[in-house]
Scaffold this motif. Structure first.
Motif, PDB file in Angstrom:
ATOM      1  N   SER A 153       2.165   2.539  -3.369  1.00 20.98           N
ATOM      2  CA  SER A 153       1.245   2.778  -4.267  1.00 20.98           C
ATOM      3  C   SER A 153       0.803   4.134  -4.222  1.00 20.98           C
ATOM      4  CB  SER A 153      -0.045   2.113  -3.948  1.00 20.98           C
ATOM      5  OG  SER A 153      -0.717   2.560  -2.572  1.00 20.98           O
TER       6      SER A 153
ATOM      7  N   GLU B  95       0.691  -1.280  -0.093  1.00 32.48           N
ATOM      8  CA  GLU B  95       0.000  -0.020   0.119  1.00 32.48           C
ATOM      9  C   GLU B  95       0.770   1.283  -0.210  1.00 32.48           C
ATOM     10  OE1 GLU B  95      -4.208   1.463   2.267  1.00 32.48           O
ATOM     11  OE2 GLU B  95      -2.206   1.346   3.732  1.00 32.48           O
TER      12      GLU B  95
ATOM     13  N   ASP C  43      -0.339  -3.473  -6.614  1.00 35.75           N
ATOM     14  CA  ASP C  43       0.943  -2.499  -7.102  1.00 35.75           C
ATOM     15  C   ASP C  43       0.548  -1.928  -8.463  1.00 35.75           C
ATOM     16  OD1 ASP C  43       3.347  -2.203  -8.333  1.00 35.75           O
ATOM     17  OD2 ASP C  43       4.161  -4.291  -7.364  1.00 35.75           O
ATOM     18  N   ASP C  44       1.135  -0.570  -8.308  1.00 37.54           N
ATOM     19  CA  ASP C  44       0.492   0.379  -9.344  1.00 37.54           C
ATOM     20  C   ASP C  44       1.399   0.108 -10.774  1.00 37.54           C
ATOM     21  OD1 ASP C  44      -1.126   1.792  -7.882  1.00 37.54           O
ATOM     22  OD2 ASP C  44       0.132   3.194  -7.357  1.00 37.54           O
TER      23      ASP C  44
END
Length: 405
Positions: A250, A247, A314-315
């Motif tokens: 991100s 997190e 996961d961006d």
């Protein structure tokens, strides 16, 4: 503040578990217990109440509320309103609500009384024993009317149209006490008699399903894709660390809103998940590529409902929509016989979850008049001001002459 009490006749309610039947055969009592005075003596009664609540609310269960009260800022007079079938800690607990006086209503320096929530609490519906909803509101109003707390009562984050809302309106009508729903929003709800595959086919348009199949196939070409679903505490500490790291990497981490960005939210998250696991109410999902987590999801169960508490992805893999792929796995909750619905805990109009879940749950804020001339004046002044502001901001067209004073 003195605890208020009243005598009432025996009410017997049928529950799923007959061992959890309760009867008011003595003087029922209520109290405003200061947060500092809370003790483990309350725990077993609290757990029993949560099991038999008219409306589940995991955020007011002991394993979620206790760490929140410990790690987040609270008002000095914040208390637990407790409604007992008889003597405190010697009888069944019939209702619980964290509540206290506040000095600032939005941008207005106006005193009022409100249930306590925080940024990671997505529901404020009181925990009330099924069958005692009307009694709960009656006793709460009686207690608050007798306190020196100023202003009106504001209940935030309560389910609109549920048993607690219906009882609230009924009691207020009977007592000629003004009660207004001042705001509501609709958030995604998963509820269906269909299985996961049938629900997905019925809810998501074919073009989007085709795109999701393409993304899953392309992700699978990059390595081994695995999904896991875990209940309980096995490997929990390591899993929590992975979630917090994912997190933080991100967009939430970039904005400073990730759980791991604060010394308050980090321990709250860890302790809440540990407590939920110990209570048998934690469910964890994750999607991994060659063992690396790409998306992770936390659910809290409180039969017959469940709450999708937190998700992270996961961006760097956003083009494969790992969060969506994991939510498709989450649809399998429809096959659990003890869970009838899941609250997304998402903001209204959330682009991802709204496209996957067709149901909507309305959550609202209610303002309720308390007895006393000064309290009535504050309540009606605030309601008039809210009506005028709504008109000025053109949120709705109103006739000012029709605003109730």
């Amino acid at each position: 503040m003195d605890a208020g009490g009243f005598r009432t006749q025996c009410d017997e309610v049928n529950y799923y578990d007959t061992s959890d039947r309760v009867c008011l055969n003595s003087s029922a009592t209520s109290e405003l217990l200061p947060i500092a005075a809370m003790s483990d003596e309350l725990l077993s009664s609290w757990q029993k109440l949560a099991r038999n609540a008219a409306e589940p609310n995991v955020f007011y269960e002991h394993w979620a509320l206790n760490p929140a009260l410990e790690h987040f800022d609270t008002e000095p007079q914040l208390s637990l309103f407790l409604y007992w079938a008889g003597l405190p800690n010697k009888s069944d607990l019939l209702g619980l609500l964290p509540i206290g006086p506040f000095r600032q209503f939005g941008s207005w320096p106006v005193p009022f009384v409100q249930n306590w929530t925080h940024h990671n609490s997505f529901l404020g519906t009181p925990l009330v024993r099924k069958g005692f909803e009307n009694q709960f509101w009656t006793v709460l109003f009686e207690q608050l009317d007798a306190t020196s707390w100023r202003g009106f009562l504001h209940i935030r984050g309560m389910t609109v149209g549920g048993p607690l809302d219906q009882a609230l309106r009924s009691v207020c009508v009977r007592q000629k006490r003004r009660c207004d729903l001042v705001h509501s929003e609709a958030r995604a709800l998963l509820e269906s008699n269909l299985d996961a595959d049938a629900y997905y086919a019925e809810t998501v348009r074919s073009k989007k399903r085709k795109e999701i199949r393409r993304q899953a196939k392309r992700l699978g070409e990059m390595g081994e894709v695995t999904y896991s679903h875990v209940n309980g505490a096995t490997g929990l500490d390591a899993w929590i660390d992975e979630f917090l790291q994912l997190e933080r990497r991100s967009w939430k981490g970039q904005e400073g809103s990730a759980l791991d960005c604060s010394d308050d939210t980090r321990p709250f998250f860890c302790e809440a998940l540990t407590g939920a696991a110990c209570s048998g109410q934690l469910e964890r999902h994750d999607l991994r590529l060659d063992g690396k987590p790409l998306a992770m999801l936390v659910n809290f169960h409180s039969a017959p409902g469940s709450f999708s508490f937190k998700t992270a992805f996961d961006d760097d893999y956003a083009r494969f929509s790992p969060g969506v792929l994991l939510q498709l796995e989450n649809l399998k909750i429809l096959g659990q016989p003890d869970i009838y619905w899941m609250d997304s805990c998402a903001a209204e109009g959330h682009p991802m979850i709204d496209s996957l879940w067709s149901g909507r749950r309305h959550i609202g804020r209610f303002s309720i008049e308390l007895k006393g001339l000064s309290r009535t004046a504050v309540f009606r002044g605030v309601r008039l001001g809210e009506g005028l502001m709504a008109h000025i901001k053109k949120r709705e067209i109103i006739d000012i002459s029709q605003v109730k004073l």
